[in-house]
Write a protein that holds these residues in place. Structure first.
Motif, PDB file in Angstrom:
ATOM      1  N   ASN A   1       5.090 -15.023   6.151  1.00  0.00           N
ATOM      2  CA  ASN A   1       6.454 -14.551   5.889  1.00  0.00           C
ATOM      3  C   ASN A   1       6.700 -14.285   4.401  1.00  0.00           C
ATOM      4  O   ASN A   1       7.804 -14.504   3.887  1.00  0.00           O
ATOM      5  N   LYS A   2       5.672 -13.805   3.726  1.00  0.00           N
ATOM      6  CA  LYS A   2       5.811 -13.433   2.325  1.00  0.00           C
ATOM      7  C   LYS A   2       5.825 -11.912   2.214  1.00  0.00           C
ATOM      8  O   LYS A   2       5.237 -11.209   3.035  1.00  0.00           O
ATOM      9  N   ARG A   3       6.483 -11.423   1.203  1.00  0.00           N
ATOM     10  CA  ARG A   3       6.523  -9.984   0.959  1.00  0.00           C
ATOM     11  C   ARG A   3       5.265  -9.594   0.193  1.00  0.00           C
ATOM     12  O   ARG A   3       5.047 -10.018  -0.940  1.00  0.00           O
ATOM     13  N   ALA A   4       4.420  -8.805   0.835  1.00  0.00           N
ATOM     14  CA  ALA A   4       3.134  -8.457   0.236  1.00  0.00           C
ATOM     15  C   ALA A   4       2.839  -6.987   0.468  1.00  0.00           C
ATOM     16  O   ALA A   4       3.105  -6.438   1.538  1.00  0.00           O
ATOM     17  N   PHE A   5       2.261  -6.352  -0.556  1.00  0.00           N
ATOM     18  CA  PHE A   5       1.854  -4.954  -0.453  1.00  0.00           C
ATOM     19  C   PHE A   5       0.800  -4.670  -1.512  1.00  0.00           C
ATOM     20  O   PHE A   5       0.645  -5.409  -2.503  1.00  0.00           O
TER      21      PHE A   5
END
Length: 260
Positions: A231-235
């Motif tokens: 549930n982490k924002r990753a890109f």
């Protein structure tokens, strides 16, 4: 016959004669036999006296000097080999740095030359497809799936070329299509439109990266998915991974990511 200079010395001389015994039975010290064995052969000295022994000692001394000279030459050769090895090691390090710089420059040049490109995955492929057919498929995709209705206008979305790449991600799937726009702005519009609109479909749009960057992103992909599962924002951003606004780079030796 023994002449005594003084009668007082008689008892002393008498004792010496008694200890010496008969001259015929005790003629004096025997001549010695000297034998020396070494790795180079066998050397014998028999009844040759002190002169022969001196000659042998001189020969040994000469051999030792020669061995010392040979050892100095060997040490000199070893020192030279060490200097040569250090020089070659330094040269090798310099060459590695030059190769790395050249690879970086080539990657940057490749990235600059493809900055107006995008790659589309999932477009249906037809037999004997021409470049014009491929461009039509791209424009239909932009209009129908990305809601870019201006794509039908050649003046607003100028496509310099569009063609299939000679590889497949999976068997029995269409080959990707590489598209080069005339302007960087058109490329950005297409990438922006594709974000969020292609989820749940077989289509995907990505930037056209250099092979080295593409390989780095492929290795970073599992770490990105792991972060998203947490549930982490990753890109992915070029050859870096961004997780909750923190940038990471790939460590090939550890096969892990490290913060920048």
């Amino acid at each position: 016959m023994c002449i005594l200079p003084c009668s007082q010395n008689y008892p002393f001389v008498s004792r010496l004669l008694q200890q010496a015994g008969d001259v015929e039975l005790n003629p004096g010290p025997r001549q010695t036999r000297l034998t020396s064995k070494g790795e180079l052969g066998e050397m014998r000295i028999e009844d040759k006296g002190d002169e022969s022994v001196l000659e042998i000692l001189k020969k040994i001394q000469s051999d030792l000097k020669e061995m010392k000279r040979d050892m100095r030459e060997i040490r000199g050769s070893i020192d030279q080999l060490r200097r040569d090895h250090e020089f070659l090691r330094h040269q090798n390090e310099e060459l590695k740095k030059k190769v790395e710089r050249l690879e970086t420059e080539c990657t940057n040049l490749r990235s600059q030359s493809s900055r107006n490109n995008v790659i589309i995955y999932g477009l249906e492929e037809v037999p004997s497809e021409s470049w014009s057919d491929c461009e039509k498929s791209v424009r239909n995709f932009m209009v129908n799936d990305l809601d870019l209705h201006d794509a039908v206008d050649d003046n607003k979305f100028v496509i310099e070329r569009a063609h299939r790449l000679n590889f497949r991600r999976r068997q029995n799937e269409p080959r990707p299509v590489i598209v080069k726009f005339l302007s960087y702005k058109c490329r950005e519009l297409m990438l922006e439109a594709s974000r969020g609109k292609l989820r749940g479909t077989n289509f995907r749009v990505s930037e056209d990266f250099a092979p080295k960057i593409r390989e780095t992103r492929r290795k970073l992909y599992p770490f990105m998915m792991q972060a998203r599962n947490e549930n982490k924002r990753a890109f992915l951003s070029y050859d870096k991974l961004v997780i909750d606004n923190q940038k990471f780079k790939l460590d090939d030796e550890k096969n892990d990511i490290v913060p920048i």
